[in-house]
Enzyme design. Structure first.
Site, mmCIF file in Angstrom:
data_model
loop_
_atom_site.group_PDB
_atom_site.id
_atom_site.type_symbol
_atom_site.label_atom_id
_atom_site.label_comp_id
_atom_site.label_asym_id
_atom_site.label_seq_id
_atom_site.Cartn_x
_atom_site.Cartn_y
_atom_site.Cartn_z
ATOM 1 N N HIS A 144 42.061 40.474 29.658
ATOM 2 C CA HIS A 144 42.470 39.091 29.870
ATOM 3 C C HIS A 144 41.846 38.299 28.658
ATOM 4 O O HIS A 144 41.153 38.412 27.755
ATOM 5 C CB HIS A 144 41.251 38.770 31.056
ATOM 6 C CG HIS A 144 41.512 37.486 31.787
ATOM 7 N ND1 HIS A 144 41.088 36.469 31.114
ATOM 8 C CD2 HIS A 144 42.007 36.938 32.935
ATOM 9 C CE1 HIS A 144 41.399 35.169 31.833
ATOM 10 N NE2 HIS A 144 41.872 35.523 33.128
ATOM 11 N N ASP B 192 33.520 42.921 29.853
ATOM 12 C CA ASP B 192 34.009 41.809 30.808
ATOM 13 C C ASP B 192 33.893 42.329 32.308
ATOM 14 O O ASP B 192 34.615 43.131 32.853
ATOM 15 C CB ASP B 192 35.470 41.582 30.597
ATOM 16 C CG ASP B 192 36.011 40.436 31.435
ATOM 17 O OD1 ASP B 192 35.440 39.766 32.301
ATOM 18 O OD2 ASP B 192 37.201 40.004 30.912
ATOM 19 N N GLN C 92 36.047 41.208 36.839
ATOM 20 C CA GLN C 92 36.662 41.816 38.130
ATOM 21 C C GLN C 92 35.964 43.101 38.715
ATOM 22 O O GLN C 92 36.164 43.567 39.769
ATOM 23 C CB GLN C 92 38.348 42.199 37.765
ATOM 24 C CG GLN C 92 39.136 41.086 37.517
ATOM 25 C CD GLN C 92 39.433 40.277 38.831
ATOM 26 O OE1 GLN C 92 39.485 40.657 39.765
ATOM 27 N NE2 GLN C 92 40.172 39.126 38.387
ATOM 28 N N LYS D 13 34.383 34.680 41.787
ATOM 29 C CA LYS D 13 35.146 35.770 42.210
ATOM 30 C C LYS D 13 34.239 36.825 43.182
ATOM 31 O O LYS D 13 34.881 37.782 43.435
ATOM 32 C CB LYS D 13 35.625 36.420 40.815
ATOM 33 C CG LYS D 13 36.724 35.706 40.079
ATOM 34 C CD LYS D 13 37.175 36.891 39.042
ATOM 35 C CE LYS D 13 37.774 35.830 37.805
ATOM 36 N NZ LYS D 13 39.296 35.323 38.172
ATOM 37 N N CYS E 2 47.565 36.343 32.778
ATOM 38 C CA CYS E 2 46.569 36.078 31.451
ATOM 39 C C CYS E 2 46.249 37.323 30.877
ATOM 40 O O CYS E 2 45.392 37.260 29.849
ATOM 41 C CB CYS E 2 45.071 35.518 31.979
ATOM 42 S SG CYS E 2 45.174 34.004 32.760
#
Ligand SMILES: Cc1ncc(COP(=O)(O)O)c(C=O)c1O
Length: 408
Positions: free
Chosen positions: A119, A197, A200, A223, A361
């Protein structure tokens, strides 16, 4: 397993829009009533700044704010609450790591090892760190399904130049879970650090930062059922100790002097200058408690069940191209043959279905999967197989004419 019908009652967005199918939780999730109540309660009953007021309400809110670090630490199995830094979201967490690496760790000739599935928030900060330090970006070879072979990954370390690895736990487009434990093990064997990261991954999967031996983990509250404007940077304590804040100001310093000397607060407070997103922290605590009450094993299992069900149904349609048949985290990415993704989304919108289209993204991913615009449906614990069935019926009937009509 939990009862999704019961779960749905907790989400006012579902009650208030009973006919809307929300398949865009990868962008931001719905919030359960307990999170909304907590934020509202703060404004209605406990509105005070933290660590700045000599009165009861400020003491009360400060304590909850501080104690929430323990809740977050427990959720990812961090060894101590001081490893939890509150940020404004995954983007600010990832930037904190990359800016520090660019300023303090990397030098000319070093390598930042990352991938083309990232991303923007996990690649642009590394471009800046590379520019600042003279380090180079190296991309791990991924196959056309955006998966890596750990042998290829290890090969990237063989010249001894890799100092830091930046990778996602789960790709925001492909929904694949990357083997973080092995990624960390190999990086550490060659003396490199690993920044994950988790934007998600953390909302959908169980994560144990100690078991995986992760150096840095970044994620966003919004999220994972919590409020926007608040995120987390987990770091190993000794690494956080060596890092500098990105922002300076009130709350993060113990003392400063007219000659410019600053005595910072201890880790993690030294990173948290300025009034933080207090209501966000309180809401994040409720979101974590809610997820824990369901059980992250169940959340994970249900994500796999929904993805598999969705893909199985999609595979039966001959007007669809699926890009991530092995997705395991509620993300399904596809196109309708011969129809521009955004036009299809306009039709879906007309039919009461919210999805995201474009490059999501992840603008370098097209180098890997050789397609730029896709439709991404991202599901979460409150979505159902019935919603998937309804979507499948709509996809089946999607034609260029219907899409054009919806755009006009
Ligand atoms: C994989 C990934 N990383 C980072 C981010 C950035 O998160 P935020 O916008 O909450 O900072 C996102 C947001 O979509 C994402 O999907």
């Amino acid at each position: 397993m939990f009862d999704v019908k019961e779960i749905r009652k907790d989400f006012p967005m579902i009650t208030n829009h009973p006919d809307l199918i929300y398949f865009d939780s990868g962008a931001t999730s719905y919030k359960p009533q307990c999170v909304i109540d907590e934020v509202r309660n703060y404004y209605e009953f406990d509105n005070a700044n933290i660590h700045r007021g000599d009165y009861d309400i400020s003491f009360k809110v400060s304590k909850i704010y501080d104690d929430t670090r323990k809740t977050v630490a427990g959720f990812i199995n961090a060894p101590r609450k001081e490893c939890i830094v509150y940020t404004y979201g995954a983007t600010s967490s990832l930037n904190t790591v990359a800016i520090n690496a660019g300023n303090k760790l990397l030098k000319k000739g070093d390598v930042i090892l990352t991938s083309e599935v990232e991303h923007a928030s996990d690649i642009l900060p590394w471009f800046i760190a590379a520019e600042k330090s003279g380090a180079q970006i190296r991309y791990i070879p991924f196959n056309e399904h955006a998966l890596m072979d750990l042998k290829d990954y290890e090969e990237c370390f063989k010249d001894g130049k890799v100092k830091i690895v930046a990778l996602p736990y789960v790709s925001n487009v492909m929904g694949y879970i990357y083997p973080i434990r092995e990624i960390c093990m190999i990086a550490h064997k060659y003396g490199a650090l690993v920044s994950i990261d988790g934007a998600q991954g953390v909302p959908h999967l169980k994560i144990d930062v100690q078991d995986f031996d992760i150096d840095f983990l970044s994620f966003s509250s919004h999220k994972m059922l919590g409020p926007a404007g608040i995120g987390v940077l987990y770091g190993k304590y000794d690494l956080l100790e060596q890092m500098d804040p990105i922002f300076y100001g009130g709350g993060s310093n113990a003392r400063f002097y007219e000659d410019g000397r600053i005595i910072l607060q201890k880790t993690p407070e030294k990173f948290e200058a300025g009034t933080p997103c207090i209501e966000g922290v309180l809401g994040l605590r409720k979101a974590i408690e809610y997820l824990e009450s369901i059980g992250m094993d169940n959340v994970m299992e249900y994500g796999i069940e929904l993805s598999e069900y969705f893909i199985e149904k999609l595979e039966k349609l001959d007007n669809v191209e699926i890009y991530n048949k092995g997705s395991q985290s509620g993300i399904v990415t596809f196109n309708i043959k011969g129809i521009f993704a955004q036009d299809a989304a306009s039709y879906f919108n007309k039919m009461g279905i919210s999805v995201r289209t474009g490059n999501h993204c992840a603008k370098l991913l097209q180098n890997v999967i050789h397609v730029n615009e896709t439709i991404r449906a991202s599901l979460y614990i409150y979505n159902t197989k019935e919603e998937i069935d309804r979507f499948i019926d709509v996809i089946k009937d999607t034609t260029i004419e219907k899409c054009v009509d919806s755009v006009l």
